[in-house]
Write a protein that holds these residues in place. Sequence first.
Motif, PDB file in Angstrom:
ATOM      1  N   GLN A  40      -5.967   8.349  -2.454  1.00  0.00           N
ATOM      2  CA  GLN A  40      -6.803   6.897  -1.948  1.00  0.00           C
ATOM      3  C   GLN A  40      -8.060   6.800  -0.837  1.00  0.00           C
ATOM      4  O   GLN A  40      -8.622   5.625  -0.968  1.00  0.00           O
ATOM      5  N   ALA A  80      -7.316   5.208  -7.994  1.00  0.00           N
ATOM      6  CA  ALA A  80      -7.374   4.826  -6.886  1.00  0.00           C
ATOM      7  C   ALA A  80      -8.931   4.177  -6.876  1.00  0.00           C
ATOM      8  O   ALA A  80      -8.977   3.080  -5.577  1.00  0.00           O
ATOM      9  N   ARG A  88      -7.869   0.694  -7.886  1.00  0.00           N
ATOM     10  CA  ARG A  88      -7.702   0.025  -6.800  1.00  0.00           C
ATOM     11  C   ARG A  88      -8.526  -0.077  -5.201  1.00  0.00           C
ATOM     12  O   ARG A  88      -7.955  -1.171  -4.619  1.00  0.00           O
ATOM     13  N   SER A  89      -9.116   0.536  -4.981  1.00  0.00           N
ATOM     14  CA  SER A  89      -9.953   0.169  -3.985  1.00  0.00           C
ATOM     15  C   SER A  89     -10.910  -1.160  -4.356  1.00  0.00           C
ATOM     16  O   SER A  89     -11.805  -1.548  -3.659  1.00  0.00           O
ATOM     17  N   LEU A 125       1.231   6.433  -7.303  1.00  0.00           N
ATOM     18  CA  LEU A 125      -0.526   7.685  -7.705  1.00  0.00           C
ATOM     19  C   LEU A 125       0.679   9.201  -7.684  1.00  0.00           C
ATOM     20  O   LEU A 125       0.242   9.165  -8.058  1.00  0.00           O
ATOM     21  N   TRP A 155       2.291   1.533  -3.279  1.00  0.00           N
ATOM     22  CA  TRP A 155       1.121   2.297  -4.002  1.00  0.00           C
ATOM     23  C   TRP A 155       1.058   3.637  -3.809  1.00  0.00           C
ATOM     24  O   TRP A 155       0.579   4.261  -5.170  1.00  0.00           O
ATOM     25  N   VAL A 156       0.468   4.678  -2.736  1.00  0.00           N
ATOM     26  CA  VAL A 156       0.922   5.427  -2.965  1.00  0.00           C
ATOM     27  C   VAL A 156       1.619   6.263  -2.851  1.00  0.00           C
ATOM     28  O   VAL A 156       1.156   7.378  -3.839  1.00  0.00           O
ATOM     29  N   TRP A 195     -11.320   5.723  -1.358  1.00  0.00           N
ATOM     30  CA  TRP A 195     -11.579   4.360  -0.729  1.00  0.00           C
ATOM     31  C   TRP A 195     -12.867   4.928   0.563  1.00  0.00           C
ATOM     32  O   TRP A 195     -13.433   3.930   0.551  1.00  0.00           O
ATOM     33  N   GLU A 200       0.717  -1.290   0.278  1.00  0.00           N
ATOM     34  CA  GLU A 200      -0.127  -0.219   0.067  1.00  0.00           C
ATOM     35  C   GLU A 200       0.766   1.024  -0.110  1.00  0.00           C
ATOM     36  O   GLU A 200       0.633   2.042  -0.789  1.00  0.00           O
TER      37      GLU A 200
END
Length: 206
Positions: free
Chosen positions: A183, A50, A53-54, A22, A18-19, A187, A15
Amino acid sequence: MNTGWAIKLYGAADEVLWVIKLNALWILFTLLGGIALGIGPATLAAYSLARRRSSDESFHAFPAFRTAFRQEFRRGSLVVLPLVAAAVVLVGNYLYFAALGAALPRLASLAALVALGLIAAYALPMAVHYDLGIRMLLPKASLVALARPASSLVLLFVAVSIAFVSVKFPVFGFVLAGGVWIQLDTWLCLRFFAENEARLHLKGNQ
């Protein structure tokens, strides 16, 4: 190491990675668009990824972002640039009134800035989740912000926390903050939207 903890650690590291991706893609494509022409489509592209991804979709970040950037170029500019322009004006007003020592106008500017931030926090995930026209987007987001005060407080708390950490640790602000906010905002809003739809569906069946 316990297998369960190893899996959780791997998930947390994934995670974070990933951020970082992003955030980097959002900054890169904003700059490639000359900032003014890049920030709108880059922001909607980031929210689009995002959302994917969610939803546990699997995709390659760079080509997916590039495609979303192209697709959202016009709509992203029309949605995001007015929000950015309004935020710049309100920040300017806040600083101006703070310099004058005018407490009430300063607080009014701050309140308007917070309201704008909350509307944007709902509007951007909404833009990539629902098939809404641009003219309907901000009124719909404003209605949701007013109708869900508890959710709005959660979003405000998350935004303030990220801003606080970014001020304390500037490296975090540059490398992670944008990606973390996009993100988390996506989410949370996807869950708020699902709860709202479920409640409306329940009312319709009563």
